[in-house]
Design a protein around this motif. Structure first.
Motif, PDB file in Angstrom:
ATOM      1  N   ASP A  48       0.848  -1.180   0.000  1.00  0.00           N
ATOM      2  CA  ASP A  48       0.000   0.000   0.000  1.00  0.00           C
ATOM      3  C   ASP A  48       0.882   1.227   0.000  1.00  0.00           C
ATOM      4  OD1 ASP A  48      -2.481  -1.319   0.040  1.00  0.00           O
ATOM      5  OD2 ASP A  48      -2.181  -1.778   2.162  1.00  0.00           O
ATOM      6  N   VAL A  50       1.793   5.266  -0.079  1.00  0.00           N
ATOM      7  CA  VAL A  50       1.289   6.520   0.463  1.00  0.00           C
ATOM      8  C   VAL A  50       2.006   7.670  -0.240  1.00  0.00           C
ATOM      9  CG1 VAL A  50       1.131   7.971   2.526  1.00  0.00           C
ATOM     10  CG2 VAL A  50       0.782   5.494   2.706  1.00  0.00           C
ATOM     11  N   GLU A  59      -1.482  10.847   1.772  1.00  0.00           N
ATOM     12  CA  GLU A  59      -2.700  10.425   1.105  1.00  0.00           C
ATOM     13  C   GLU A  59      -2.433   9.059   0.504  1.00  0.00           C
ATOM     14  OE1 GLU A  59      -4.178  12.322  -2.766  1.00  0.00           O
ATOM     15  OE2 GLU A  59      -5.129  13.519  -1.200  1.00  0.00           O
ATOM     16  N   ASP A  60      -3.398   8.139   0.612  1.00  0.00           N
ATOM     17  CA  ASP A  60      -3.200   6.833  -0.010  1.00  0.00           C
ATOM     18  C   ASP A  60      -3.030   6.994  -1.516  1.00  0.00           C
ATOM     19  OD1 ASP A  60      -3.390   5.522   2.360  1.00  0.00           O
ATOM     20  OD2 ASP A  60      -5.506   4.996   2.154  1.00  0.00           O
ATOM     21  N   ASP A  62      -3.596   6.506  -5.211  1.00  0.00           N
ATOM     22  CA  ASP A  62      -4.827   6.156  -5.908  1.00  0.00           C
ATOM     23  C   ASP A  62      -4.517   5.952  -7.388  1.00  0.00           C
ATOM     24  OD1 ASP A  62      -7.260   6.010  -7.142  1.00  0.00           O
ATOM     25  OD2 ASP A  62      -8.163   7.675  -6.030  1.00  0.00           O
ATOM     26  N   THR A 101       7.420   2.810   1.148  1.00  0.00           N
ATOM     27  CA  THR A 101       5.974   2.880   0.965  1.00  0.00           C
ATOM     28  C   THR A 101       5.525   4.336   0.867  1.00  0.00           C
ATOM     29  OG1 THR A 101       5.755   2.696   3.350  1.00  0.00           O
ATOM     30  CG2 THR A 101       5.320   0.702   2.063  1.00  0.00           C
ATOM     31  N   ASP A 102       6.337   5.259   1.384  1.00  0.00           N
ATOM     32  CA  ASP A 102       5.987   6.678   1.327  1.00  0.00           C
ATOM     33  C   ASP A 102       6.721   7.325   0.158  1.00  0.00           C
ATOM     34  OD1 ASP A 102       4.769   5.954   3.620  1.00  0.00           O
ATOM     35  OD2 ASP A 102       5.885   7.297   4.948  1.00  0.00           O
TER      36      ASP A 102
END
Ligand SMILES: [Zn+2]
Length: 155
Positions: A48, A50, A59-60, A62, A101-102
């Motif tokens: 996932d 970010v 914010e995730d 998208d 992930t970020d």
């Protein structure tokens, strides 16, 4: 999967096949309630992601938003939808393999520009010209809405 046309949740899969060099499964679906047909893609979600905006907000990630901005940049350009899907998957794979992930929004914008430059110069220029303002605003929704007026009206 909910029907995007009428909201019915009981839709049927008519056909499943590998897509994008086997990184996705493409499913053709049918809604018995309204007769609508639509296609979904199933992908492995490695992690996932970010997005870190320049103001520090998180914010995730998208994929749909990313796809929307690229679709707008490629509007009316002679680029096949499959090619665009491959490009988007390639971008996502790059993001997922960065080891973090970020991911700063700036990095995503740069990867998109680089990818667009490889497949369509006009789309690249469209994206890049708006991206300059985008960096200041650093808001993806605003970015997408600013991109739109530069393009000819939809048919
Ligand atoms: Zn339906």
């Amino acid at each position: 999967m909910r029907c995007p046309f009428c909201g019915n949740v009981d839709t049927q899969v008519k056909d499943s096949r590998p897509a994008e060099d086997h990184v996705a499964i493409r499913r053709r679906r049918f809604c018995p309630a309204c007769g609508g047909r639509f296609t979904t893609y199933e992908r492995v979600q490695l992690r996932d992601l970010v997005v870190i905006k320049s103001n520090g907000r998180r914010e995730d990630f998208d994929r749909d938003k990313l796809e929307r901005s690229i679709r707008i940049a490629l509007q009316k350009r002679p680029v096949e939808p499959e090619r665009m899907d491959q490009m988007i998957s390639g971008i996502v794979r790059r993001l997922e393999s960065m080891g973090e992930t970020d991911i700063p929004s700036k990095v995503i914008g740069e990867i998109v520009m680089e990818s667009l430059a490889r497949i369509d110069t006009v789309a690249y220029v469209r994206f890049a010209s708006v991206y300059k303002n985008f960096q200041a605003a650093d808001d993806f929704d605003k970015f997408v809405s600013e991109l739109r007026p530069n393009l000819p009206p939809q048919e």
